[in-house]
Design a protein around this motif. Structure first.
Motif, PDB file in Angstrom:
ATOM      1  N   PHE A 285       8.738  10.054   2.781  1.00  0.00           N
ATOM      2  CA  PHE A 285       7.821  10.379   1.685  1.00  0.00           C
ATOM      3  C   PHE A 285       6.635  11.113   2.306  1.00  0.00           C
ATOM      4  CE2 PHE A 285       4.616   8.375  -1.495  1.00  0.00           C
ATOM      5  CZ  PHE A 285       4.489   9.592  -2.139  1.00  0.00           C
ATOM      6  N   LEU A 306      -0.790   5.770  -1.082  1.00  0.00           N
ATOM      7  CA  LEU A 306       0.612   5.973  -1.435  1.00  0.00           C
ATOM      8  C   LEU A 306       1.552   5.509  -0.320  1.00  0.00           C
ATOM      9  CD1 LEU A 306       0.401   9.557  -2.956  1.00  0.00           C
ATOM     10  CD2 LEU A 306       0.757   7.450  -4.203  1.00  0.00           C
ATOM     11  N   LEU A 341       5.579  15.573  -1.918  1.00  0.00           N
ATOM     12  CA  LEU A 341       4.518  15.767  -2.908  1.00  0.00           C
ATOM     13  C   LEU A 341       3.573  16.830  -2.363  1.00  0.00           C
ATOM     14  CD1 LEU A 341       2.936  15.047  -5.402  1.00  0.00           C
ATOM     15  CD2 LEU A 341       2.334  12.865  -4.399  1.00  0.00           C
ATOM     16  N   ALA A 386      -8.775  15.894  -9.373  1.00  0.00           N
ATOM     17  CA  ALA A 386      -8.754  14.934 -10.479  1.00  0.00           C
ATOM     18  C   ALA A 386      -7.415  14.211 -10.536  1.00  0.00           C
ATOM     19  CB  ALA A 386      -9.022  15.657 -11.797  1.00  0.00           C
ATOM     20  N   ILE A 387      -6.344  14.953 -10.320  1.00  0.00           N
ATOM     21  CA  ILE A 387      -5.025  14.326 -10.432  1.00  0.00           C
ATOM     22  C   ILE A 387      -4.807  13.330  -9.296  1.00  0.00           C
ATOM     23  CG2 ILE A 387      -2.542  14.770 -10.413  1.00  0.00           C
ATOM     24  CD1 ILE A 387      -3.185  17.459 -11.787  1.00  0.00           C
ATOM     25  N   ALA A 390      -6.677  10.246 -10.076  1.00  0.00           N
ATOM     26  CA  ALA A 390      -5.995   9.437 -11.085  1.00  0.00           C
ATOM     27  C   ALA A 390      -4.780   8.743 -10.491  1.00  0.00           C
ATOM     28  CB  ALA A 390      -5.580  10.317 -12.262  1.00  0.00           C
ATOM     29  N   LEU A 391      -4.109   9.465  -9.602  1.00  0.00           N
ATOM     30  CA  LEU A 391      -2.900   8.891  -8.992  1.00  0.00           C
ATOM     31  C   LEU A 391      -3.267   7.704  -8.097  1.00  0.00           C
ATOM     32  CD1 LEU A 391       0.136   9.263  -8.776  1.00  0.00           C
ATOM     33  CD2 LEU A 391      -0.226  10.743  -6.823  1.00  0.00           C
ATOM     34  N   ARG A 394      -3.952   4.830 -10.342  1.00  0.00           N
ATOM     35  CA  ARG A 394      -2.742   4.299 -10.955  1.00  0.00           C
ATOM     36  C   ARG A 394      -1.946   3.462  -9.944  1.00  0.00           C
ATOM     37  NH1 ARG A 394       0.138   1.824 -12.797  1.00  0.00           N
ATOM     38  NH2 ARG A 394       1.770   2.037 -14.364  1.00  0.00           N
ATOM     39  N   VAL A 395      -1.850   3.973  -8.722  1.00  0.00           N
ATOM     40  CA  VAL A 395      -1.052   3.268  -7.718  1.00  0.00           C
ATOM     41  C   VAL A 395      -1.763   1.994  -7.267  1.00  0.00           C
ATOM     42  CG1 VAL A 395      -0.074   3.432  -5.398  1.00  0.00           C
ATOM     43  CG2 VAL A 395       0.155   5.336  -6.968  1.00  0.00           C
ATOM     44  N   TYR A 398      -1.171  -0.572  -9.769  1.00  0.00           N
ATOM     45  CA  TYR A 398       0.194  -1.073  -9.659  1.00  0.00           C
ATOM     46  C   TYR A 398       0.314  -2.061  -8.507  1.00  0.00           C
ATOM     47  CZ  TYR A 398       4.975  -0.717  -7.785  1.00  0.00           C
ATOM     48  OH  TYR A 398       6.206  -0.975  -7.248  1.00  0.00           O
ATOM     49  N   ARG A 399      -0.327  -1.700  -7.384  1.00  0.00           N
ATOM     50  CA  ARG A 399      -0.278  -2.581  -6.217  1.00  0.00           C
ATOM     51  C   ARG A 399      -0.918  -3.918  -6.512  1.00  0.00           C
ATOM     52  NH1 ARG A 399       0.491   1.287  -1.887  1.00  0.00           N
ATOM     53  NH2 ARG A 399       2.675   1.621  -2.324  1.00  0.00           N
TER      54      ARG A 399
END
Lengths: 407, 258, 658
Positions: A285, A306, A341, A386-387, A390-391, A394-395, A398-399
């Motif tokens: 990854f 990530l 990515l 910005a993305i 946000a990522l 979000r992660v 989730y964690r």
């Protein structure tokens, strides 16, 4: 799947045809079942349905039963015919890798090869060590399952496993031993067993037919064709996986107890590897940054959150934001990541060459017309900062959720 | 790393370039030599069984070694007995090999058979020797995708090296030209394999097509008419949160978030 | 008193100078032998100085005139002073002549002093700032001392005070000018420089009375057949003696430093410092007293060495860091600018040869590239069977089928690069339009060996070159034409030593010939303004500045010249394996060159080299477009007029002729 109701003439036809093997599965749910006494019972009330004008109708044509039900559920319920070998005349033993406790696609190909070799006379035996999470041994083609459990087989224990496999060899005298020729265990185990048994195996085999097998030789520029030996280490895609039949997965046991020998190799466990230090060519990854990355601090933070290995385009390296050994592309490193990515990378030809073998490419870019977006499986157009922000959120969310679940 | 230099022997073979097939130093063997050099320095001993005239062998000497031992063997010979005999008396603590030869059968069996013959433990995919204390070595084993596993093993042992080991240093022309190939005559054992098997140019393997195991006509139809996935999904005019959510979903789906 | 003191002073100084000269010569003689005609060299020296060297110095008029006055004045004054004051030949006329010489020298020295008041960064300070004072002291002292000889002043004028002052002045001047010449002061350049010109390792660089080429740029081949012959230069004494002599000739003017692209980009290379480091290595010592700009990012005083110590020490500091040697793009800008005709690039490649051939220490991607060249005959490791894939649809004539042709089109490794394939296709279109009888080697072609050689891998270079020469020897052709200046240079100038002598043309030169011969039907270039970037290996290496400009002119392009163009063109950063060894600096060389290009306001830059194209296209957009000259010509090509097309298409017998 779309919500439009379409008629499916085939399933209507199956529903009408009581001799069709799938007939039962197409009958309306609850219309018939095997009662406690073993008799088939029918619910006459369920046979009918309410027609459009409000009247109860019985339709023997099958149109309603076949077309009315959700097709998805029908096909899921479709049972494959069961393949039963009561008294096998020989055994084909497969030792799957069981990466993550499940059959890998390589394992399934191997089982496909095994059931081809077993034909209708032989039985495919899968030898599984330690705990597993697999629930679909039946459709993968396993006739017999030899599940060897115990402390001694947890983790990396090649010497113990070879002891066990030798016992299997004594007990079943299999016609063939099949191992996946992989780096995830099979390649090593198969060769160790071959050395122990004194059998000369065929390796990197990609085709077995008519008692002959063909495997790659040398640096891959040659093939070695030979009579199929007893031990075969087969490459991925050596055969099609089993798909038409169900197998009984009958459990068998190892007779006698295994002698526990003194191990000469001690496993001290996995070493925590910093994904940032993973060689890029091996990383699975990669978060890669290019000219469009404005905030490199954020980029590094994103890689950490990530758990991704960092990569970069040539320009980002030239500009000094990333070290040279992180450059991806024809002039840098050719990568084989499963997920790549790409943030703010427009996708020069050399760069795209370097990621040609990546499975899934995700692009974050503000230019929808750039080549990276065209290459990407998923592209998000917008401001990379910005993305990424946000990522990261979000992660992290989730964690944390994960941690709560564990707690 | 500070320990007494080990007595290391690296087995080397003549490789073949994957594109042109030209003779060269074999990639993995060269990594094994590099690993040996980092453990034993100039004391590293190189051993080859085969043709002492092979020029490609000099590429190993070019990595900074003055000589190597060549057990003279014809091309069709089974080199295992010769190597085993030599190693049994060489007093090595560690024997390094590549995982797979680049020419001939390339079954990758040699390190296993050698370990079996010598009755030494075998470490597969050695990446690094961390320490050697009291005759016990602590080593790192390379796993796929850059992962590592720590193992403890008693000396002497055999270790094979794959492409996860550190990249081999450059081979230089000068030392390669000066180096000595010390030839030794040993007994030859014919390899029976090539009597029944034949080597042929590699046939390209067909790419497996998406096998459609559809149970119903509708599924077959759907699979046949589904848009061939040329180009992916492009999300424009989204809030960053929506974009991040889409990426997150894909990362979850690929199971790369650990 | 002075009459007794002066001869003693002068002859003592001359004796010590001779001693110094002996020492200096023995230092040089530590180097390896080099066959140079000693006497013929000395005989040619004055001409080399007055013509060839002067042409370089003349680029800077101020310095040229200053030097003529100072040096001319000094040589004259020194000779006369030895006669007049040394031998006591107090003739009045000689006195006046000596006065004149000292005045000339004084004037020159004034200009030297003026230059030193606000010196540019490239000039060394330290002893070099003392030099004008010494020059003034020498000229003034001898002027005053000589006044009585000329009869202007009485012999005892000024008394003992003045006599003492003058004695000190003369002693200072003589010490700097005579002793410094051989014992290592700034004046060393005069002694070493003169001998360096006489025994230069590239005698072909100099013109002769019958007119010589005046150009010698090919690297000298190593003898690989002799296993005893050293592979490159490990320690200072591994240089040939006349290379060592050449290093001593440096005047530390820093013209090389000002021209060096690596220095400007902040990579750890300064050609002037490199030469001075070699001088330090020659005698032993450290670089703390170096009075010029250091290597960017490398502080002074940390490096030291001696004549028998390795120059590059992989573990410790050594005399020079390896990164310094690998920063060079071999663009030859330093050699082109050097007024002392020192060969920096030769020295760098010699030292690289040792690092690659003996140490196996080619940095970064270097080892991969060399391995690829050995295994696949191209630096990218591509399958050699794909060398002609770019022309799959072009139906190119192959030498193996035709056996002979007028023009052999040398494709080069650009055949594997998708960008360069556009250039190649454009050039083929031009060749076909001009109905040139040409053919390609196809799969028989290999990398020319340029990169391998610049990376110091002489063995791989010679292996490639010999196989290429063997391929070429099978066929008959009149000339080789190539789109790649690197192949062009190697084929033209470096294959000769291995037995391959050819007439080689760069495609711009050849297109120029085609246009001049009326073989191309061209319209005019449409579109914006254009500038032209001179590739180093075409321009400085081979002196071809005009042909590309003529071609551009012929298609209606008026080149907006960059400030640094022609022989002063700045490198794109792509030569000498620099993109492969990739030594980090503060900025990138192609970015700097792109700034030069942008300054002209041109919308398009015309190039004639695949390396330059690749480097410029690697600069982040927005930037001017990059197009090869062949592409520009192909764009304006008017396809063959109707009648010609008719005959070739309609009559099969025409086809049969071929």
């Amino acid at each position: 799947m779309s919500d439009i109701i379409r008629r499916d003439p085939r399933s209507e036809w199956i529903a009408r045809n009581r001799l069709h093997p799938l007939h039962a599965s197409l009958q309306a749910l609850g219309a018939s079942w095997v009662g406690p006494s073993g008799l088939i019972r029918k619910n006459p009330h369920a046979v009918a349905f309410v027609g459009p004008n409000g009247l109860k109708r019985i339709d023997r044509s099958g149109a309603q039963q076949g077309g009315g039900g959700k097709r998805a559920s029908i096909s899921a319920a479709a049972q494959l015919p069961l393949h039963i070998i009561e008294q096998p005349s020989f055994h084909i033993v497969v030792v799957p890798d069981m990466v993550g406790g499940r059959l890998s696609s390589h394992d399934k190909d191997l089982l496909g090869l095994a059931s081809m070799l077993a034909g209708s006379e032989g039985a495919v035996v899968a030898v599984v060590f330690g705990e597993h999470k697999e629930s679909a041994f039946d459709t993968a083609g396993v006739d017999r399952l030899l599940h060897i459990q115990g402390e001694a087989f947890v983790g990396y224990t090649p010497e113990q496993r070879i002891m066990a496999l030798r016992a299997v060899d004594d007990q079943l005298a299999p016609r063939h031993w099949l191992f996946p020729d992989s780096r995830t265990g099979g390649g090593e185990l198969g060769r160790r067993l071959a050395a122990k048994l004194g059998e000369r195996p065929a390796t990197r085999v990609w085709q077995v037919a008519d008692g002959q097998c063909i495997g790659r030789a040398g640096a891959g520029q040659q093939d070695l064709a030979r009579r199929a030996p007893r031990l075969i280490l087969a490459a991925a895609e050596c055969a099609d996986p089993v798909g038409e039949t169900r197998h009984e997965v009958r459990a068998i046991e190892l007779e006698g107890t295994l002698a526990h020998s003194l191990t000469r190799i001690d496993n001290l466990g996995a070493v925590a590897v910093d994904p940032a230090l993973t060689p890029m060519a091996e990383a699975e990854f990669i978060l890669s940054g290019g000219n469009g990355v404005r905030d490199w601090e954020l980029f590094h933070q994103a890689a950490e959150v990530l758990g991704a290995t960092e990569g970069a385009s040539r320009v980002a390296v030239d500009d000094g934001f990333m070290p040279r050994d992180r450059q991806v592309g024809a002039t840098g490193t050719w990568v084989t990541a499963r997920v790549y990515l790409a943030v703010g990378i427009s996708g020069a030809v050399q760069h795209l060459q370097g990621i040609a073998t990546c499975d899934k490419v995700v692009a974050i870019n503000k230019d929808p017309g750039c080549d990276m977006v065209k290459r990407a499986d998923l592209a998000v157009i917008g401001d990379s900062t910005a993305i990424l922000q946000a990522l990261i959120e979000r992660v992290s969310e989730y964690r944390q959720g994960d941690l709560r679940d564990v707690a | 790393m500070s320990h007494d230099p080990l007595n290391v022997i690296t087995l080397v073979s003549v490789g073949a370039h994957p594109v042109t097939g030209r003779a060269r130093r074999a990639e993995q063997d060269a990594r094994a030599v590099d690993l040996g050099l980092s453990l034993a320095g100039k004391e590293l001993h190189l051993l080859h069984a085969g043709d002492p005239q092979a020029e490609a062998l000099r590429a190993y000497l070019g990595m900074g070694l003055a000589e190597m031992t060549v057990l003279q063997q014809p091309p069709q010979a089974d080199v295992l007995p010769a190597l085993g005999n030599y190693l049994r008396h060489a007093g090595a603590q560690l024997v390094l090999t590549g995982s797979q030869a680049e020419t001939g059968e390339g079954s990758g069996m040699l390190p296993y058979l050698l370990a079996e013959q010598l009755d030494w433990p075998l470490i597969v995919g050695l990446a690094e020797v961390e320490s050697v204390t009291g005759g016990v070595a602590q080593v790192l084993q390379a796993l796929p995708r850059g992962q590592r596993r720590r193992l403890q093993v008693r000396l002497p042992f055999v270790a094979s090296v794959d492409n996860a080991a550190p990249e081999a240093r450059q081979s230089a022309f000068g030392p390669a030209r000066r180096g000595q190939l010390q030839q030794q005559e040993v007994a030859v054992v014919e390899d029976a394999l090539l009597e029944e098997a034949q080597l042929q140019p590699a046939r390209p393997r067909p790419k497996r097509l998406k096998v459609i195991k559809a149970k119903t006509g509708a599924e077959r139809m759907k699979a046949a008419t589904a848009k061939a996935s040329a180009g992916g999904q492009v999300l424009t005019d989204m809030t960053p949160e929506q974009g991040a959510e889409a990426i997150f979903a894909l990362l979850r789906g690929e199971d790369v978030l650990r | 008193m002075l009459d007794t003191l002066l001869p003693i002073l002068i002859f003592c100084a001359l004796a010590v100078m001779m001693l110094g000269a002996w020492r200096r010569v023995s230092l040089w003689r530590q180097g390896r032998p080099s066959p140079v005609p000693l006497m013929r060299g000395l005989a040619a020296m004055p001409r080399r100085y007055l013509v060839d060297l002067h042409q370089v110095v003349e680029r800077d008029r101020y310095m040229s005139r200053t030097h003529v006055a100072t040096a001319g004045g000094f040589v004259l004054a020194a000779l006369l002073a030895i006669i007049v004051h040394g031998f006591g030949l107090h003739h009045r006329l000689l006195g006046f002549a000596l006065l004149g010489a000292t005045v000339l020298m004084f004037i020159g020295a004034l200009f030297v002093a003026r230059r030193r008041r606000n010196p540019p960064a490239r000039l060394s300070k330290g002893p070099w700032n003392r030099l004008p004072k010494s020059l003034l002291m020498f000229s003034v002292s001898f002027f005053v001392v000589t006044l009585p000889v000329a009869g202007v002043l009485p012999a005892d004028a000024g008394g003992w005070v003045l006599a003492l002052l003058l004695a000190v002045g003369v002693a200072w001047g003589v010490a700097e000018m005579f002793l410094g010449m051989t014992w290592g002061g700034p004046m060393k350049h005069a002694f070493a420089g003169a001998l360096h010109l006489a025994w230069h390792r590239r005698a072909e660089r100099f013109s002769t009375r019958v007119g010589g080429s005046g150009r010698s740029t090919g690297l000298k081949a190593l003898n690989l057949d002799d296993p005893e012959a050293p592979l490159g230069v490990e320690k200072p004494t591994d240089f040939t003696w006349n290379q060592l002599l050449g290093f001593d000739a440096c005047v530390q003017c820093g013209k090389c430093e000002a021209a060096c692209p690596a220095f400007a980009a902040g990579q750890p290379l300064n050609p002037k410092k490199l030469i001075q480091d070699m001088v330090i290595g020659l005698a032993g010592g450290n670089d703390a007293s170096f009075a010029g700009s250091p290597y960017p990012g490398v502080p002074l005083g940390e490096h030291s060495g001696g004549p028998h110590q390795p120059i590059v020490n992989q573990q410790g500091k050594g005399l020079v860091g390896a990164d310094t040697l690998w920063s060079c793009t071999t663009c030859r800008a330093c050699v082109e600018e050097c007024p002392m005709m020192i060969e920096h690039v030769d020295a760098i490649v010699d030292m690289r040869r040792h690092l690659t051939l003996e140490q196996g220490a080619t940095p970064n991607k270097g080892a991969d590239v060399l391995d690829n060249l050995i295994a696949t005959d191209n630096p990218g490791g591509f399958n050699p069977g794909g060398r002609l894939n770019w022309a799959a649809d072009l139906n190119l004539p192959l030498m193996s089928e035709k056996r002979q042709a007028d023009v052999l089109f040398w494709v080069g490794d650009g055949a594997f690069d998708m960008r360069n394939q556009r250039t190649l296709r454009a050039f083929v279109k031009v060749l076909k339009a001009a109905e040139v009888d040409f053919a390609v080697l196809g799969l028989e072609e290999r990398d020319s060996g340029d990169v391998a050689r610049r990376l110091g891998d002489e063995a791989t270079f010679q292996s490639l070159a010999k196989r290429n020469i063997a391929s070429l020897a099978q066929y008959r052709f009149n000339k080789i034409v190539t789109c790649d200046p690197h192949s062009f240079h190697v084929l033209k100038n470096e294959y000769g030593a291995l037995g391959g002598n050819y007439q080689v043309l760069h495609h711009s030169t050849y297109m120029g010939e085609l246009i001049a011969g009326g073989q191309l039907n061209l319209s005019q270039h449409k579109g914006g303004s254009v500038t032209y970037h001179d590739p180093c290996y075409l321009g400085r290496y081979n002196g071809e500045y005009e042909a590309p400009r003529n071609v551009l002119k012929a298609i209606g392009i008026e080149v907006k010249e960059m400030e640094r163009s022609g022989f002063r063109s700045r490198c794109c950063g792509g030569g000498g394996g620099a993109p492969i060894t990739d030594i980090p600096g503060k900025q990138r060389i192609p970015d700097m060159r792109m700034e030069d290009i942008k300054e002209t306001g041109a919308e398009l830059v015309a190039v004639g080299c695949p390396q330059c194209t690749a480097m410029f296209e690697g600069v982040v957009e927005p930037r001017p477009h990059v197009k090869d000259i062949a592409e520009l010509v192909a764009d304006v090509l008017i396809e063959a007029p109707a009648p010609v097309r008719k005959t070739s298409a309609a009559s099969p017998d025409v086809l049969e002729v071929h």
